[in-house]
Design a protein around this motif. Structure first.
Motif, short mmCIF file in Angstrom:
data_model
loop_
_atom_site.label_atom_id
_atom_site.label_comp_id
_atom_site.label_asym_id
_atom_site.label_seq_id
_atom_site.Cartn_x
_atom_site.Cartn_y
_atom_site.Cartn_z
N GLY A 1 33.38 27.16 49.17
CA GLY A 1 34.11 25.86 49.53
C GLY A 1 35.25 25.73 48.86
O GLY A 1 36.31 24.95 49.46
N VAL A 2 35.46 25.94 47.78
CA VAL A 2 36.63 25.81 46.74
C VAL A 2 37.55 26.90 46.80
O VAL A 2 37.07 28.04 46.47
N ALA A 3 38.89 27.14 47.12
CA ALA A 3 39.70 28.08 47.18
C ALA A 3 39.74 29.10 45.98
O ALA A 3 39.79 30.39 45.98
N GLN B 1 33.64 40.10 34.68
CA GLN B 1 33.66 39.34 36.04
C GLN B 1 33.30 37.78 35.75
O GLN B 1 33.83 36.87 36.38
N SER B 2 32.52 37.57 34.73
CA SER B 2 32.23 35.96 34.55
C SER B 2 33.10 35.31 34.20
O SER B 2 33.19 34.06 34.31
N GLU B 3 34.12 35.90 33.67
CA GLU B 3 35.33 35.07 33.18
C GLU B 3 36.04 34.44 34.36
O GLU B 3 37.03 33.50 34.09
N LEU B 4 35.82 34.89 35.38
CA LEU B 4 36.78 34.57 36.61
C LEU B 4 36.19 33.09 37.08
O LEU B 4 36.89 32.60 37.74
N PHE B 5 34.94 32.88 36.97
CA PHE B 5 34.06 31.87 37.50
C PHE B 5 33.93 30.72 36.65
O PHE B 5 33.72 30.99 35.30
N PRO B 6 33.96 29.47 37.06
CA PRO B 6 33.82 28.41 36.33
C PRO B 6 32.19 28.21 36.39
O PRO B 6 31.36 28.87 36.79
N GLY C 1 39.91 29.77 35.29
CA GLY C 1 39.66 29.22 36.59
C GLY C 1 41.20 28.42 37.03
O GLY C 1 41.54 28.55 38.23
N GLY C 2 41.93 27.99 36.34
CA GLY C 2 43.17 27.23 36.52
C GLY C 2 44.11 28.20 37.04
O GLY C 2 44.88 27.79 37.88
N LEU C 3 44.19 29.50 36.76
CA LEU C 3 45.15 30.61 37.52
C LEU C 3 44.84 30.70 38.69
O LEU C 3 45.73 31.15 39.60
N ASN D 1 45.66 27.79 42.84
CA ASN D 1 46.94 27.41 43.93
C ASN D 1 46.95 28.94 44.50
O ASN D 1 48.19 28.97 45.08
N GLY D 2 46.59 29.84 44.07
CA GLY D 2 46.76 31.35 44.45
C GLY D 2 46.21 32.45 43.63
O GLY D 2 45.37 31.83 42.89
#
Length: 535
Positions: free
Chosen positions: A299-301, A441-446, A515-517, A520-521
């Motif tokens: 649900g979160v972009a 991969q784990s670094e991409l997710f909150p 996650g901040g990256l 918005n895109g």
């Protein structure tokens, strides 16, 4: 983390005054963080034994398939037997991965590694003592459950314990253990293939590292991020002090505060969603948490983008065809005329190990994105050269059984040697980039969806692995080797295009920053600007 929702808006840890004047980069840059402590190296080694088991069980099947003869079910193995024995491991790894993601959140990362060790042990013994093809498939399936669990949780475990500046290097070390396990498997395969029923020793020896790791895990801690999530703040603080070493109290408090802030924000977001979705009164708490996690992941972009990138990289890692070499390299080299196909396969495993060592040195210096963009063209070149070489090799097949076209005592032809050389080039490119980067991969997710997102991405890896393992021999037989390796080259080209467009540079960023990256895109331009500023 917090017992009641009313308290969920208040961080458990008060921010130190100095944190107001420092950005996360101040404590994640190499200039601010001391080299990894002995504690970090020790836990990386202990956790990496799972990678050794993963690699050993991947590599040993290549030698096993050409050594079994008629030992199983009193008949030679057919192409279907070989495909099922090989692909069942991938299939059950696929089954295990999403379940492991849930268990890692509920039980902790450490306990899941212990469960994987038990499965590795049972699977090895089942394979060693079986007398039938279906018994072998059962043993390989149990090992598949273990591999699926370990391949997800070990990189996650190391990533959550590592200082940001060295996270890529330390996670890549777990991949080095995988390649080391493959080298050991090929060496033992070469030695034991000359003995009667030596293949039983090959598969049975896989139980030994599982016992060793089980013993070492008694002394390993849980990750501080999971500890904060379940409310064990003081234990998390003690673990971070060991991670960062003496005189690091300021860094420890800043890292702990950043973790706590992330967990608090996630609790607030979860509470807000629950106001709109009322779960059934008789639903179990763990089901509710699972539904919350799924809602947040899809649900979160930003989380959807993270999942897309992780699944793309994991799918590409397998669909490029690399594990077809690990599973069937001895079959390939027997097919083109090598008198000692297992020894020829060893050159592939040694190359993979050696260039993974190169990746350990380069991944935090060059960056994840850049190393992929540089290494994928090398893979394409190796695959195209391999396809061309096969075009000059007349291949004889008989009901799925590949055979050399010349006397096995004769030296391999020029084109056979070129097949070997081209595959070595291909493996060089793979080991430096695609063999390692997807496991970051784990670094991409909150934190709230890290286990679930990693689980789904790892499932993509094993689903793709299953497809490759099941289709490689039929493709070689019916599509021809030339077109088989051409298809893999085209997939690598498509993968390069995807990496260029959607994969941001995450090197040097804290887990709480990445996650901040993606909010918005895809964050590619912003990540490149940050990377340039850090140089």
């Amino acid at each position: 983390m917090i017992e009641n929702e009313a308290a969920s808006n208040v961080p458990l840890i008060e921010s130190p005054l100095s944190a107001a004047h420092e950005t996360p980069d101040d404590w994640s840059s190499p200039s601010q963080v001391h080299p990894p402590t002995a504690f970090i190296w020790a836990l990386t080694f202990a956790a990496g034994i799972s990678g050794l088991l993963f690699g050993y069980d991947t590599g040993v099947i290549s030698s096993t398939l050409v050594s079994i003869g008629s030992d199983l079910s009193q008949r030679p193995l057919t192409t279907l037997d070989k495909s099922l024995i090989t692909s069942c491991t991938s299939f059950f790894a696929l089954v295990a991965s999403p379940i492991t993601g849930v268990l890692a959140d509920k039980l902790g990362r450490k306990r899941v590694i212990i469960i994987a060790d038990v499965l590795f042990f049972l699977g090895a013994l089942c394979q060693a003592f079986t007398g039938s093809v279906w018994g072998m498939i059962l043993g390989r399936s149990i090992v598949g459950l273990a591999v699926g669990a370990a391949s997800l949780v070990v990189p996650l475990y190391i990533s959550e314990l590592s200082p940001s500046a060295f996270r890529g290097r330390l996670v890549t070390l777990s991949t080095l253990f995988v390649t080391g396990g493959q080298v050991v498997a090929y060496i033992l395969g070469w030695i034991l293939s000359r003995k009667d029923h030596g293949w039983r020793w090959m598969v049975g020896l896989g139980a030994t590292p599982a016992v060793l790791q089980f013993a070492l895990l008694i002394f390993l801690p849980e990750t501080p991020r999971w500890l904060v999530k379940v409310g064990n703040i003081e234990v998390a603080r003690a673990v971070l002090r060991k991670v960062y070493g003496a005189g690091s109290s300021g860094t420890v408090e800043r890292v702990l505060h950043a973790i706590d802030n992330e967990v608090t924000e996630e609790e607030e977001a979860t509470s807000a969603r629950r106001h709109h979705i009322v779960p059934p009164k008789d639903s179990w708490p763990w089901v509710t948490r699972l539904q919350d996690g799924r809602a947040e992941l899809f649900g979160v972009a930003g989380n959807r983008r993270a999942l897309t990138i992780a699944c793309m990289l994991q799918g590409l890692q397998q669909l490029c065809g690399f594990n077809s070499l690990m599973y069937f390299s001895a079959t390939i080299f027997s097919l083109v005329g090598f008198s000692s196909p297992t020894l020829a396969s060893l050159s592939i495993a040694v190359t993979n190990f050696g260039f993974t060592l190169v990746a350990v040195v380069l991944i935090d210096r060059i960056g994840r994105r850049r190393i992929l963009l540089l290494s994928l063209p090398v893979m394409v070149g190796g695959l195209i050269l391999c396809a061309i070489s096969f075009d000059f090799l007349p291949i004889l097949t008989d009901k799925g059984e590949a055979g050399a076209t010349s006397d096995s005592s004769a030296s391999p032809s020029f084109w056979a040697l070129l097949v070997l050389a081209s595959l070595v080039i291909y493996v060089c490119g793979y080991a430096i980039g695609l063999g390692n980067v997807p496991w970051q991969q784990s670094e991409l997710f909150p934190l709230s969806v890290r286990s679930m997102g990693s689980g789904i991405a790892t499932s993509t890896n094993w689903g793709s692995n299953f497809i490759v393992g099941l289709t490689f021999l039929p493709m070689m037989e019916y599509l021809t080797p030339v077109w088989t390796f051409t298809v893999y080259a085209l997939i690598c080209i498509l993968g390069w295009y995807c990496v260029w467009n959607i994969y941001p540079e995450t090197t040097g960023l804290g887990l709480e920053e990445v996650g901040g990256l993606l909010k918005n895109g895809w964050g590619v331009e912003e990540s490149l600007q940050r990377a340039h500023a850090r140089r």
